[in-house]
Design a protein around this motif. Structure first.
Motif, short mmCIF file in Angstrom:
data_model
loop_
_atom_site.label_atom_id
_atom_site.label_comp_id
_atom_site.label_asym_id
_atom_site.label_seq_id
_atom_site.Cartn_x
_atom_site.Cartn_y
_atom_site.Cartn_z
N LEU A 159 0.81 -1.21 0.00
CA LEU A 159 0.00 0.00 0.00
C LEU A 159 0.85 1.28 0.00
N ARG A 160 2.13 1.12 -0.17
CA ARG A 160 3.03 2.28 -0.29
C ARG A 160 3.20 2.65 -1.77
N TYR A 166 8.24 11.46 -8.92
CA TYR A 166 8.90 12.59 -9.58
C TYR A 166 8.42 13.91 -8.98
N GLN A 167 9.28 14.90 -9.12
CA GLN A 167 8.89 16.28 -8.81
C GLN A 167 9.39 17.16 -9.95
N THR A 181 3.92 7.21 -9.33
CA THR A 181 3.57 6.18 -10.33
C THR A 181 2.92 5.00 -9.60
N TRP A 182 3.23 3.82 -9.98
CA TRP A 182 2.60 2.63 -9.42
C TRP A 182 2.61 2.61 -7.90
N ILE A 209 -6.41 12.28 -7.99
CA ILE A 209 -6.43 10.93 -7.48
C ILE A 209 -6.37 9.96 -8.66
N ALA A 210 -5.44 9.05 -8.60
CA ALA A 210 -5.22 8.09 -9.68
C ALA A 210 -4.92 8.79 -11.00
N GLY A 211 -4.46 10.02 -10.90
CA GLY A 211 -4.09 10.77 -12.10
C GLY A 211 -5.28 11.21 -12.93
N LEU A 212 -6.52 11.03 -12.40
CA LEU A 212 -7.71 11.32 -13.19
C LEU A 212 -8.68 12.27 -12.51
N ILE A 213 -8.90 12.08 -11.22
CA ILE A 213 -9.94 12.84 -10.51
C ILE A 213 -9.34 14.08 -9.87
#
Length: 258
Positions: A159-160, A166-167, A181-182, A209-213
């Motif tokens: 869960l980590r 990246y920054q 990422t993953w 969130i999840a790159g979408l929301i």
């Protein structure tokens, strides 16, 4: 009748002529006057170079040249040594953090060692005003941190954030972006407010969130970041809570979305 007058002037001339005839030295003439010079050139003894003066002058010139050469050699050797020391420290730092899983596996001794190497690099940092440097622009990969909010070591490993983190920073727009990422692919964007040439206040404005929301920040996500070392490959930063961040440049062309 006498051929030469017996006047006092003539008598003097005759006497001078006889004296010259009896002399072994030749008579030389110039266009304007009759001059008498010995065949050997006249040497003024006082004009001869003194051997002590010559020796002293030679030694003085040699010493002066030696000092100038040593100064130049010292400058270049110091410059090369400094560059070599920086590269050696960077190699030592990369070797120290390589087995630490971005810091999640670091013991207190590991953390102390990494911090000491980072401080040595910070001491020789040549970019005194990183917020004015284009070297800051681009996407950086997080190699190591002491921040528990990023590492989440209290969670089960699954869960980590296990993938790369990246920054990205844009100096011209004063924007920053964190990208996981993953397995979560979370993102966060922030405005940077310069406090001086090295330190910024970070004000997060959007999360994904999840790159979408997209979620607008309620204003609670704030902090400070000081860039303590910067070159074309490595960046070291320290947060206002004492956390250490070590990042490596991966894409200097990347720009944070507005």
């Amino acid at each position: 009748m006498a051929l030469i007058s017996s006047s006092p002037a003539a008598s003097t001339a005759i006497t001078l002529l006889k004296a010259l005839q009896s002399s072994n030295e030749p008579i030389t003439s110039s266009p304007n006057s009759l001059s008498i010079f010995p065949s050997k050139p006249f040497v003024n003894k006082s004009s001869k170079p003194n051997i002590n003066d010559t020796l002293f002058s030679s030694v003085e010139n040699a010493v002066s040249f030696s000092l100038k050469w040593r100064t130049r050699v010292s400058f270049f050797s110091g410059f090369l040594t400094k560059g070599k020391d920086v590269n050696s420290l960077k190699d030592e730092l990369f070797d120290a953090i390589a087995p630490l899983d971005r810091g999640a596996e670091a013991s207190p001794d590991d953390q102390e060692r990494v911090d000491q190497i980072a401080r040595k690099l910070e001491a020789v940092n040549e970019i005194k005003e990183p917020l004015k440097s284009n070297l800051l622009n681009g996407k950086w990969e997080l190699l190591y941190t002491t921040s528990q909010s990023i590492l989440q070591t209290k969670r089960p490993k699954l869960l980590r954030p296990n993938g790369k983190i990246y920054q990205a920073i844009n100096v011209d727009t004063l924007r920053a972006q964190n990208l996981e990422t993953w397995p979560f692919f979370n993102q966060a964007t922030a405005n940077l407010v310069p406090l001086n040439a090295r330190r910024v206040a970070v004000k997060f404005d959007y999360f994904k969130i999840a790159g979408l929301i997209p979620i607008k920040s309620p204003g609670s996500g704030r902090g400070q970041l000081e860039i303590t070392y910067l070159d074309e490959e490595l960046r070291i930063s320290r947060g206002n809570q004492g956390n250490l961040f070590i990042l490596k440049m991966v894409d200097p062309s990347y720009r944070v979305p507005l």
